[in-house]
Design a protein around this motif. Structure first.
Motif, PDB file in Angstrom:
ATOM      1  N   LEU A 243       0.834  -1.207   0.000  1.00  0.00           N
ATOM      2  CA  LEU A 243       0.000   0.000   0.000  1.00  0.00           C
ATOM      3  C   LEU A 243       0.868   1.256   0.000  1.00  0.00           C
ATOM      4  O   LEU A 243       0.363   2.357  -0.221  1.00  0.00           O
ATOM      5  CB  LEU A 243      -0.944   0.002   1.209  1.00  0.00           C
ATOM      6  CG  LEU A 243      -2.039  -1.058   1.146  1.00  0.00           C
ATOM      7  CD1 LEU A 243      -2.781  -1.140   2.483  1.00  0.00           C
ATOM      8  CD2 LEU A 243      -3.022  -0.760   0.017  1.00  0.00           C
ATOM      9  N   ALA A 244       2.154   1.078   0.252  1.00  0.00           N
ATOM     10  CA  ALA A 244       3.119   2.180   0.143  1.00  0.00           C
ATOM     11  C   ALA A 244       4.455   1.570  -0.243  1.00  0.00           C
ATOM     12  O   ALA A 244       4.754   0.421   0.100  1.00  0.00           O
ATOM     13  CB  ALA A 244       3.241   2.939   1.465  1.00  0.00           C
ATOM     14  N   ALA A 245       5.282   2.360  -0.966  1.00  0.00           N
ATOM     15  CA  ALA A 245       6.621   1.890  -1.327  1.00  0.00           C
ATOM     16  C   ALA A 245       7.598   2.151  -0.201  1.00  0.00           C
ATOM     17  O   ALA A 245       8.583   1.437  -0.044  1.00  0.00           O
ATOM     18  CB  ALA A 245       7.094   2.602  -2.589  1.00  0.00           C
ATOM     19  N   CYS A 246       7.313   3.167   0.581  1.00  0.00           N
ATOM     20  CA  CYS A 246       8.263   3.644   1.580  1.00  0.00           C
ATOM     21  C   CYS A 246       7.499   4.453   2.619  1.00  0.00           C
ATOM     22  O   CYS A 246       6.492   5.095   2.301  1.00  0.00           O
ATOM     23  CB  CYS A 246       9.305   4.530   0.887  1.00  0.00           C
ATOM     24  SG  CYS A 246      10.526   5.253   1.975  1.00  0.00           S
ATOM     25  N   ALA A 247       7.975   4.412   3.859  1.00  0.00           N
ATOM     26  CA  ALA A 247       7.414   5.240   4.926  1.00  0.00           C
ATOM     27  C   ALA A 247       8.553   5.995   5.595  1.00  0.00           C
ATOM     28  O   ALA A 247       9.590   5.395   5.885  1.00  0.00           O
ATOM     29  CB  ALA A 247       6.684   4.376   5.943  1.00  0.00           C
TER      30      ALA A 247
END
Lengths: 110, 110, 110
Positions: free
Chosen positions: A34-38
């Motif tokens: 749901l995200a590539a990076c946080a």
């Protein structure tokens, strides 16, 4: 020539009750694509009105980098995982970016 | 009456491997008038997928304040200076601002 | 079905000379309903040109969450309260958000 102008990628800005909560949610978002990076920023102090009084609390910031098309699913997932009833989850549109980085971001999501 | 609505100025959000790297790159961008100002935030933790595994790293954030028209040159310069092969360099458009501050920002760039 | 796409809400990014100044200004903005919430990030280092030389200073970031329609009043108030002559006060538009959070943000402002 690489195309740098894209409006399909976004930052999603979330606040959490602690760095640990931000890392836990961020890791799940990345695991579930749901995200590539946080990016987790610790040491944030929040000031807000609650039941008529101005309160202050120590929090953390989680910035999730993802596709705009995943925003609703990401928001639902954050609401499931979050300790707050009404977490701050807001979207900031990315106007452009390093083309290679944007390609990586797309490849790691969805 | 000052004009506050402007879309020609941007934040460029960059992540680096350390505060020192962010300050080094930020200083060069300001020296070369590719940015008027750089804000470096230390103590950022990044979570991302790499070769199929979810990794975590200590990083820093560099926010460069500049003209939108300088974005491509700034991105090329960050790629030259940066220790990563594919650094995060993304543009956030500023909708409006304190007119005096925007004037200063324009005067110190390009 | 809740409506998530809204362009009337914004982040206002302000830099200050210290965490204390950011908290003081943020508290007043919330008390006066010019913002629903303020997020203060400490430990920011700013790099900028001043009288021809590149300078470095320790600062803090204040992110005020509010309605776009309050931006000019908020900017005027920050300029009154701020220790700098020309503070950085810039607006980032929120594309979307958690609907319940956006409702809260609207209810606590204006």
């Amino acid at each position: 020539m690489p195309e740098t102008r894209k409006a399909d990628l976004v930052f999603v800005y979330v606040t959490t009750g602690s760095k640990e909560e931000a890392l836990r949610i961020g890791r799940i978002l990345v695991e579930e694509r749901l995200a590539a990076c946080a990016n987790v920023l610790d040491g944030m102090t929040s000031v807000y009105r609650w039941n008529g009084a101005v309160e202050q609390a120590e929090e953390a910031v989680l910035i999730a980098k993802t596709r705009s098309s995943l925003f609703d699913r990401l928001t639902d997932r954050v609401r499931e995982l979050h300790s707050y009833d009404t977490p701050c989850v807001v979207e900031l549109t990315l106007a452009r970016g390093n083309p290679d980085y944007l390609d990586w971001l797309r490849a790691e999501t969805g």
